[in-house]
Design a protein around this motif. Structure first.
Motif, PDB file in Angstrom:
ATOM      1  N   MET A   1       0.748  -1.036  -0.167  1.00  0.00           N
ATOM      2  CA  MET A   1      -0.122   0.012   0.194  1.00  0.00           C
ATOM      3  C   MET A   1       0.922   1.259  -0.009  1.00  0.00           C
ATOM      4  N   ALA A   2       0.614   2.095  -0.792  1.00  0.00           N
ATOM      5  CA  ALA A   2       1.127   3.656  -0.840  1.00  0.00           C
ATOM      6  C   ALA A   2       1.151   4.247   0.540  1.00  0.00           C
ATOM      7  N   LYS A   3       2.152   4.823   0.859  1.00  0.00           N
ATOM      8  CA  LYS A   3       2.742   5.419   2.228  1.00  0.00           C
ATOM      9  C   LYS A   3       1.873   7.003   2.099  1.00  0.00           C
ATOM     10  N   LEU A   4       0.962   7.608   3.049  1.00  0.00           N
ATOM     11  CA  LEU A   4       0.449   8.696   3.426  1.00  0.00           C
ATOM     12  C   LEU A   4       1.550   9.663   4.005  1.00  0.00           C
ATOM     13  N   LYS A   5       1.290  10.851   3.311  1.00  0.00           N
ATOM     14  CA  LYS A   5       2.300  11.827   3.913  1.00  0.00           C
ATOM     15  C   LYS A   5       2.117  12.253   5.440  1.00  0.00           C
ATOM     16  N   LEU A   6       0.997  11.776   5.851  1.00  0.00           N
ATOM     17  CA  LEU A   6       0.753  11.916   7.351  1.00  0.00           C
ATOM     18  C   LEU A   6       0.876  10.866   8.213  1.00  0.00           C
ATOM     19  N   ALA A   7       1.429  10.935   9.242  1.00  0.00           N
ATOM     20  CA  ALA A   7       1.446   9.715  10.269  1.00  0.00           C
ATOM     21  C   ALA A   7       0.478  10.124  11.452  1.00  0.00           C
ATOM     22  N   ASN A   8       0.963   9.820  12.560  1.00  0.00           N
ATOM     23  CA  ASN A   8       0.423  10.052  13.854  1.00  0.00           C
ATOM     24  C   ASN A   8       0.150  11.262  14.155  1.00  0.00           C
ATOM     25  N   ILE A   9      -0.990  11.752  14.655  1.00  0.00           N
ATOM     26  CA  ILE A   9      -1.393  13.319  14.912  1.00  0.00           C
ATOM     27  C   ILE A   9      -0.996  13.379  16.163  1.00  0.00           C
ATOM     28  N   LEU A  10      -0.131  14.464  16.553  1.00  0.00           N
ATOM     29  CA  LEU A  10       0.377  14.979  17.746  1.00  0.00           C
ATOM     30  C   LEU A  10      -0.770  15.719  18.389  1.00  0.00           C
ATOM     31  N   ASP A  11      -0.954  15.649  19.828  1.00  0.00           N
ATOM     32  CA  ASP A  11      -1.693  16.578  20.416  1.00  0.00           C
ATOM     33  C   ASP A  11      -0.876  17.753  21.070  1.00  0.00           C
ATOM     34  N   ASP A  12      -1.110  18.722  20.565  1.00  0.00           N
ATOM     35  CA  ASP A  12      -0.160  20.071  21.006  1.00  0.00           C
ATOM     36  C   ASP A  12      -1.167  21.145  21.351  1.00  0.00           C
ATOM     37  N   LYS A  13      -0.699  22.051  22.159  1.00  0.00           N
ATOM     38  CA  LYS A  13      -1.437  23.111  22.672  1.00  0.00           C
ATOM     39  C   LYS A  13      -1.894  24.202  21.508  1.00  0.00           C
ATOM     40  N   PRO A  14      -2.827  24.268  21.405  1.00  0.00           N
ATOM     41  CA  PRO A  14      -3.238  24.889  20.286  1.00  0.00           C
ATOM     42  C   PRO A  14      -3.416  26.431  20.162  1.00  0.00           C
ATOM     43  N   ILE A  15      -3.460  27.279  19.138  1.00  0.00           N
ATOM     44  CA  ILE A  15      -3.717  28.476  19.210  1.00  0.00           C
ATOM     45  C   ILE A  15      -5.014  28.580  18.055  1.00  0.00           C
ATOM     46  N   LYS A  16      -6.095  29.312  18.615  1.00  0.00           N
ATOM     47  CA  LYS A  16      -7.282  29.229  18.031  1.00  0.00           C
ATOM     48  C   LYS A  16      -7.404  30.024  16.594  1.00  0.00           C
ATOM     49  N   VAL A  17      -7.669  29.391  15.630  1.00  0.00           N
ATOM     50  CA  VAL A  17      -7.741  30.087  14.239  1.00  0.00           C
ATOM     51  C   VAL A  17      -9.232  29.591  13.640  1.00  0.00           C
ATOM     52  N   THR A  18      -9.923  30.330  13.147  1.00  0.00           N
ATOM     53  CA  THR A  18     -11.064  30.060  12.464  1.00  0.00           C
ATOM     54  C   THR A  18     -10.892  30.036  11.014  1.00  0.00           C
ATOM     55  N   ILE A  19     -11.311  29.189  10.161  1.00  0.00           N
ATOM     56  CA  ILE A  19     -11.490  29.186   8.792  1.00  0.00           C
ATOM     57  C   ILE A  19     -12.551  28.532   8.162  1.00  0.00           C
ATOM     58  N   GLU A  20     -12.800  29.024   6.932  1.00  0.00           N
ATOM     59  CA  GLU A  20     -14.071  28.236   6.151  1.00  0.00           C
ATOM     60  C   GLU A  20     -13.481  27.609   5.071  1.00  0.00           C
ATOM     61  N   LEU A  21     -13.998  26.341   4.994  1.00  0.00           N
ATOM     62  CA  LEU A  21     -13.352  25.262   3.921  1.00  0.00           C
ATOM     63  C   LEU A  21     -14.621  25.032   2.884  1.00  0.00           C
ATOM     64  N   PRO A  22     -14.437  25.002   1.650  1.00  0.00           N
ATOM     65  CA  PRO A  22     -15.443  24.585   0.870  1.00  0.00           C
ATOM     66  C   PRO A  22     -15.857  23.163   1.236  1.00  0.00           C
ATOM     67  N   ALA A  23     -17.071  22.912   1.068  1.00  0.00           N
ATOM     68  CA  ALA A  23     -17.711  21.757   1.391  1.00  0.00           C
ATOM     69  C   ALA A  23     -16.789  20.392   0.729  1.00  0.00           C
ATOM     70  N   THR A  24     -16.347  20.556  -0.424  1.00  0.00           N
ATOM     71  CA  THR A  24     -15.601  19.507  -1.126  1.00  0.00           C
ATOM     72  C   THR A  24     -14.316  19.177  -0.283  1.00  0.00           C
ATOM     73  N   VAL A  25     -13.745  20.432   0.200  1.00  0.00           N
ATOM     74  CA  VAL A  25     -12.455  20.094   0.814  1.00  0.00           C
ATOM     75  C   VAL A  25     -12.533  19.538   2.117  1.00  0.00           C
ATOM     76  N   PHE A  26     -13.746  19.842   2.926  1.00  0.00           N
ATOM     77  CA  PHE A  26     -14.086  19.165   4.210  1.00  0.00           C
ATOM     78  C   PHE A  26     -14.321  17.496   3.900  1.00  0.00           C
ATOM     79  N   HIS A  27     -15.131  17.334   2.701  1.00  0.00           N
ATOM     80  CA  HIS A  27     -15.231  16.016   2.371  1.00  0.00           C
ATOM     81  C   HIS A  27     -13.945  15.217   2.284  1.00  0.00           C
ATOM     82  N   ASP A  28     -13.036  15.734   1.544  1.00  0.00           N
ATOM     83  CA  ASP A  28     -11.912  15.230   1.161  1.00  0.00           C
ATOM     84  C   ASP A  28     -11.016  14.873   2.361  1.00  0.00           C
ATOM     85  N   LEU A  29     -11.053  15.962   3.343  1.00  0.00           N
ATOM     86  CA  LEU A  29     -10.536  15.879   4.825  1.00  0.00           C
ATOM     87  C   LEU A  29     -11.017  14.686   5.497  1.00  0.00           C
ATOM     88  N   ALA A  30     -12.313  14.372   5.505  1.00  0.00           N
ATOM     89  CA  ALA A  30     -13.230  13.334   6.018  1.00  0.00           C
ATOM     90  C   ALA A  30     -12.762  11.968   5.409  1.00  0.00           C
TER      91      ALA A  30
END
Length: 87
Positions: A1-30
């Motif tokens: 199987m091909a290797k994805l560019k992302l691996a495990n997601i680290l839990d880090d202290k966040p800085i809040k940023v609000t963005i709007e994504l097109p629905a198609t981009v969100f569906h691709d993220l899902a």
């Protein structure tokens, strides 16, 4: 199987940023979250958690950005008296 560019997601202290994504981009993220969960065994309950590691990966692998960052960063971080500026 091909290797994805992302691996495990680290839990880090966040800085809040609000963005709007097109629905198609969100569906691709899902979809990406689902595939990532299957390949790593780590379920991603919120696809938005993929945005940070994706942006990080993008910046790390952008050779032009890395080159320009080395040129520009020293000029930005040094003050007129040679001391570091605080942002």
């Amino acid at each position: 199987m091909a290797k994805l560019k992302l691996a495990n997601i680290l839990d880090d202290k966040p800085i809040k940023v609000t963005i709007e994504l097109p629905a198609t981009v969100f569906h691709d993220l899902a979809s990406y979250a689902e595939v990532l969960g299957r390949t790593t065994g780590q379920a991603v309950s919120d696809p938005a958690k993929l945005i940070v590691p994706m942006v990080q990966r993008f910046m790390v692998t952008d050779r032009v950005f890395a080159k320009l960052r080395r040129i520009v960063a020293p000029q930005v971080s040094a003050g007129a008296d040679g001391s570091a500026k605080s942002g």
